[in-house]
Motif scaffolding. Structure first.
Motif, mmCIF file in Angstrom:
data_model
loop_
_atom_site.group_PDB
_atom_site.id
_atom_site.type_symbol
_atom_site.label_atom_id
_atom_site.label_comp_id
_atom_site.label_asym_id
_atom_site.label_seq_id
_atom_site.Cartn_x
_atom_site.Cartn_y
_atom_site.Cartn_z
ATOM 1 N N THR A 199 0.837 -1.199 0.000
ATOM 2 C CA THR A 199 0.000 0.000 0.000
ATOM 3 C C THR A 199 0.868 1.242 0.000
ATOM 4 O O THR A 199 2.054 1.200 0.334
ATOM 5 C CB THR A 199 -0.926 0.026 1.233
ATOM 6 O OG1 THR A 199 -0.132 -0.117 2.417
ATOM 7 C CG2 THR A 199 -1.927 -1.109 1.172
ATOM 8 N N ARG A 200 0.247 2.362 -0.371
ATOM 9 C CA ARG A 200 0.974 3.630 -0.405
ATOM 10 C C ARG A 200 1.306 4.092 1.004
ATOM 11 O O ARG A 200 0.493 3.983 1.921
ATOM 12 C CB ARG A 200 0.143 4.694 -1.115
ATOM 13 C CG ARG A 200 -0.084 4.431 -2.595
ATOM 14 C CD ARG A 200 1.203 4.366 -3.371
ATOM 15 N NE ARG A 200 1.987 5.581 -3.262
ATOM 16 C CZ ARG A 200 1.900 6.598 -4.124
ATOM 17 N NH1 ARG A 200 1.057 6.539 -5.148
ATOM 18 N NH2 ARG A 200 2.646 7.667 -3.975
ATOM 19 N N ALA A 201 2.500 4.622 1.178
ATOM 20 C CA ALA A 201 2.928 5.151 2.473
ATOM 21 C C ALA A 201 2.666 6.655 2.516
ATOM 22 O O ALA A 201 3.054 7.377 1.592
ATOM 23 C CB ALA A 201 4.408 4.866 2.694
ATOM 24 N N LEU A 413 -1.620 -6.963 -4.008
ATOM 25 C CA LEU A 413 -1.726 -5.663 -4.679
ATOM 26 C C LEU A 413 -3.111 -5.063 -4.549
ATOM 27 O O LEU A 413 -3.310 -3.899 -4.881
ATOM 28 C CB LEU A 413 -1.386 -5.798 -6.166
ATOM 29 C CG LEU A 413 0.043 -6.213 -6.501
ATOM 30 C CD1 LEU A 413 0.218 -6.266 -8.013
ATOM 31 C CD2 LEU A 413 1.050 -5.263 -5.884
ATOM 32 N N GLN A 414 -4.083 -5.833 -4.064
ATOM 33 C CA GLN A 414 -5.472 -5.363 -4.046
ATOM 34 C C GLN A 414 -6.138 -5.706 -2.727
ATOM 35 O O GLN A 414 -7.093 -6.454 -2.673
ATOM 36 C CB GLN A 414 -6.258 -5.991 -5.197
ATOM 37 C CG GLN A 414 -5.715 -5.600 -6.562
ATOM 38 C CD GLN A 414 -6.461 -6.296 -7.677
ATOM 39 O OE1 GLN A 414 -6.675 -7.501 -7.647
ATOM 40 N NE2 GLN A 414 -6.865 -5.548 -8.668
ATOM 41 N N ASN A 526 -10.645 -16.525 -4.964
ATOM 42 C CA ASN A 526 -10.682 -15.189 -4.430
ATOM 43 C C ASN A 526 -10.685 -14.181 -5.578
ATOM 44 O O ASN A 526 -9.757 -14.165 -6.382
ATOM 45 C CB ASN A 526 -9.448 -14.974 -3.547
ATOM 46 C CG ASN A 526 -9.564 -13.719 -2.730
ATOM 47 O OD1 ASN A 526 -10.059 -12.709 -3.203
ATOM 48 N ND2 ASN A 526 -9.105 -13.793 -1.499
ATOM 49 N N PRO A 527 -11.710 -13.339 -5.693
ATOM 50 C CA PRO A 527 -11.779 -12.419 -6.837
ATOM 51 C C PRO A 527 -10.661 -11.399 -6.852
ATOM 52 O O PRO A 527 -10.382 -10.804 -7.886
ATOM 53 C CB PRO A 527 -13.139 -11.740 -6.650
ATOM 54 C CG PRO A 527 -13.407 -11.839 -5.193
ATOM 55 C CD PRO A 527 -12.839 -13.152 -4.760
ATOM 56 N N TYR A 528 -9.993 -11.177 -5.718
ATOM 57 C CA TYR A 528 -8.934 -10.179 -5.661
ATOM 58 C C TYR A 528 -7.552 -10.777 -5.900
ATOM 59 O O TYR A 528 -6.557 -10.089 -5.800
ATOM 60 C CB TYR A 528 -8.984 -9.456 -4.308
ATOM 61 C CG TYR A 528 -10.221 -8.619 -4.182
ATOM 62 C CD1 TYR A 528 -10.264 -7.332 -4.712
ATOM 63 C CD2 TYR A 528 -11.371 -9.132 -3.589
ATOM 64 C CE1 TYR A 528 -11.417 -6.575 -4.638
ATOM 65 C CE2 TYR A 528 -12.522 -8.374 -3.516
ATOM 66 C CZ TYR A 528 -12.546 -7.090 -4.034
ATOM 67 O OH TYR A 528 -13.686 -6.350 -3.964
ATOM 68 N N SER A 529 -7.481 -12.066 -6.201
ATOM 69 C CA SER A 529 -6.202 -12.695 -6.504
ATOM 70 C C SER A 529 -5.851 -12.604 -7.982
ATOM 71 O O SER A 529 -4.722 -12.875 -8.359
ATOM 72 C CB SER A 529 -6.230 -14.175 -6.089
ATOM 73 O OG SER A 529 -6.313 -14.305 -4.694
ATOM 74 N N SER A 530 -6.797 -12.256 -8.817
ATOM 75 C CA SER A 530 -6.609 -12.351 -10.256
ATOM 76 C C SER A 530 -5.813 -11.193 -10.848
ATOM 77 O O SER A 530 -5.368 -11.266 -11.982
ATOM 78 C CB SER A 530 -7.970 -12.426 -10.953
ATOM 79 O OG SER A 530 -8.719 -11.251 -10.692
ATOM 80 N N GLY A 531 -5.632 -10.114 -10.095
ATOM 81 C CA GLY A 531 -4.874 -8.982 -10.609
ATOM 82 C C GLY A 531 -5.608 -8.165 -11.644
ATOM 83 O O GLY A 531 -4.969 -7.502 -12.476
ATOM 84 N N ILE A 532 -6.946 -8.203 -11.619
ATOM 85 C CA ILE A 532 -7.715 -7.392 -12.573
ATOM 86 C C ILE A 532 -7.354 -5.917 -12.393
ATOM 87 O O ILE A 532 -7.333 -5.396 -11.289
ATOM 88 C CB ILE A 532 -9.221 -7.618 -12.380
ATOM 89 C CG1 ILE A 532 -9.613 -9.013 -12.866
ATOM 90 C CG2 ILE A 532 -10.030 -6.553 -13.113
ATOM 91 C CD1 ILE A 532 -11.077 -9.328 -12.720
#
Length: 597
Positions: A199-201, A413-414, A526-532
């Motif tokens: 995540t952004r710092a 990443l998500q 997991n829908p957030y594993s796909s890197g969409i």
């Protein structure tokens, strides 16, 4: 770089470490990146006039002085017009320099000399789930590589194995272990850890120098599997080098829960079946590519009958030379011969798919229960559908191996998501006729295992001194304002407690159990594993072959991510080790330019 690695007045808390670069993934991509970040710089050698490489490339190289630092030249200009089995120009360029004339079958000396420069070191850490080598230590040791050993070597070392031909996977895994030690990279590697978020710092103020923690752009959080504790790094740059095989493609749950999805599991299961003396046994393999061919070969070597369910034979097998790949070409021939081929212990089912599986009730010993789930090795009746004739046939199999490709896991990443924003209509198509509250519960029930694996540590982190600032989602400003946030549950009408969702900690204790059972055949992915959002086509999941991460070809920066995030290796479609060093050269070259500026 090294002259910037001096003490800083802006200190960090004990549970936070600062690095200029965090590399996620400790396979060949992470290893060669670490080698260059540690201060090993590529320099150009003298180019022989009679070297049979691309003529335009030879002219451009001969215009450079011998000993030229390649990190200080325009790599894209050097790579112009090059063609090969990579879509990344600098990967092709560096491959031509490391292995000139390799595609012609000629082994020439490398055109790159590696020089160590202590002033060029960039402080970094390489994070990996297992030992150095990425996925290679997990492959069955006897399975042979597609590439010859000469193409598997990472700079500056020689070929993997002797003779330069194809080598077993165990040799590559051993090479990776030796590489880290020989290059003295041990201090940069941290193994046995899982990254859960990038995540952004937030900026707290102007930095006092380049390596000041205030110059950091990202938080990288995760947990150590052996120590059972969390960690977090503050860094300026992140390199995604996690490979593309963490998420095996699977069939619907009624099939996948009774199957294995990796060659390592296939080998262990075959050993258990071979040791059993309880009657007839057989194996059913689903897939038409190289991994499925390996499973067929392993089963036949174990003297077990194989039933091979596939569509058309894959192009990946058709393109292999019978001279160099007799093992795979034999499986390919058996697939083409079809049911009339009369090959021992092999029955193909071309243009078939699995439509149903029913377990055959049978006693299973405690020993086997400990090794594999009951449903994995228990005899099963499998109904197959012929897509051409529309007829069905039933077969019996003890082991089902589904080997139909894999994708990278980019969940880290998500992680900044809200459960209320999940598109249940898309994720749970088969439940669209249910009521809205039932759809939500269906989604949570079927994705619980995946959500739990990543958020499980976060649920308990309110009590942990490592994660008590909810860095699973990158919140580092204040402690959670909601009391007992990790004890909130779904209410009786299956709606999620809004205060738990809006809580800064967002460590929701999701309880998927319910008295009202809903039948659903959703894919448990997991829908957030796909890197969409990160692929060349941002609307589709990232795939190392058909939809790689979109990068700036000159720097390997990820286009659809904040500045300072890079990617290389299989996630950028460089699926052969020989092309990976080019991505590392592009990244390190850009880092040196930016730090100098």
């Amino acid at each position: 770089m090294r002259d910037n690695m001096k003490p800083c007045q802006h200190s960090l808390s004990d549970d936070v470490l600062y690095k200029d670069v965090v590399v996620i993934g400790n396979g060949p991509s992470g290893m060669v990146t670490s080698f260059m970040l540690a201060g090993n710089i590529p320099h150009l050698k003298q180019i022989p006039d009679d070297l049979p490489i691309d003529e335009m490339l030879k002219i451009r190289l001969q215009n450079l002085p011998p000993g030229q630092n390649l990190l200080e030249v325009d790599l894209m200009a050097l790579a112009e017009g090059l063609e090969g089995r990579s879509q990344n120009p600098i990967a092709l360029l560096v491959d031509n320099l490391l292995r000139p004339c390799a595609d012609l079958g000629i082994q020439e000396e490398s055109l790159i000399e590696w020089r160590y420069d202590v002033e060029k070191q960039i402080e970094h850490v390489v994070l990996g789930r297992g030992p150095p080598g990425g996925a290679w230590p997990t492959f069955p040791g006897g399975v042979r590589t597609l590439s010859p050993g000469a193409w598997l070597a990472l700079p500056p070392h020689a070929a993997v194995g002797a003779g330069g031909g194809r080598v077993p996977a165990r040799a590559v895994a051993a090479y990776c272990r030796r590489y880290v030690q020989a290059c003295q990279l041990q201090r940069y590697f941290r193994s046995g850890v899982v990254v859960t978020s990038v995540t952004r710092a937030p900026r707290a103020g102007p930095p006092c120098h380049v390596s000041c923690p205030r110059a950091a752009n990202f938080w990288v959080s995760g947990y150590d599997k052996s120590a059972g504790c969390g960690f977090r790094y503050l860094c300026r740059r992140v390199v995604v080098a996690c490979g593309a095989g963490d998420r095996p493609n699977a069939l619907p749950p009624r099939v996948s829960r009774r199957a294995v999805h990796s060659l390592a599991d296939v080998q262990r299961a075959l050993q258990l079946l071979a040791d059993r003396g309880d009657g007839e046994k057989s194996v059913l393999v689903v897939g038409s590519g190289v991994s499925a061919a390996d499973a067929v070969r392993l089963a036949r070597l174990a003297a077990l009958p194989v039933r091979h369910v596939h569509r058309a034979a894959a192009d990946s097998l058709a393109k292999l030379s019978p001279v160099a790949y007799p093992d795979y070409c034999h499986v390919y021939k058996m697939m083409l011969d079809g049911p009339t081929g009369n090959h021992p212990n092999y029955t193909p089912y071309p243009e078939h798919i699995i439509v149903d599986i029913e377990p055959v009730t049978r006693e299973t010993s405690l020993k086997h229960k400990e090794e594999f789930d009951d449903e994995t090795l228990q005899p099963k009746r499998v109904k197959l559908l012929n897509l051409v004739t529309n007829k069905t046939v039933e077969v019996t199999a003890n082991l089902i191996a589904v080997l139909i490709g894999s994708k990278p896991d980019l969940f880290f990443l998500q992680t900044n998501f809200n459960l209320n924003e999940m598109d249940i209509q898309k994720e749970c198509i088969k439940c669209m006729d249910k009521k809205d509250e039932n759809q939500r519960l269906c989604f949570l029930k079927n994705h619980w295992n995946n959500l739990k694996s990543v958020l499980g540590q976060g649920i308990q982190s309110c009590k942990s001194r490592y994660l008590n600032y909810s860095e699973i989602n990158g919140n580092t400003d204040t402690k959670c304002l909601e009391t007992n946030c990790n004890e909130r549950k779904l209410s009786s009408d299956t709606e999620i407690d809004k205060s738990a969702v809006n809580c800064k900690c967002t460590h929701i204790n999701i309880i998927p159990d319910s008295d009202k059972k809903i039948d659903c055949d959703c894919q448990p992915v997991n829908p957030y594993s796909s890197g969409i959002g990160f692929g060349v086509d941002p609307t589709k999941p990232v795939d190392g072959r058909s939809n790689p991460i979109a990068i700036d070809k000159s720097t390997h920066e990820i286009l659809n991510a904040p500045k300072g995030m890079y990617a290389l290796g299989p996630v950028t479609a460089d699926n052969f080790i020989r092309f990976i060093p080019g991505g590392a050269v592009a990244i390190v070259s850009h880092l040196h330019r930016e730090m100098k500026e």
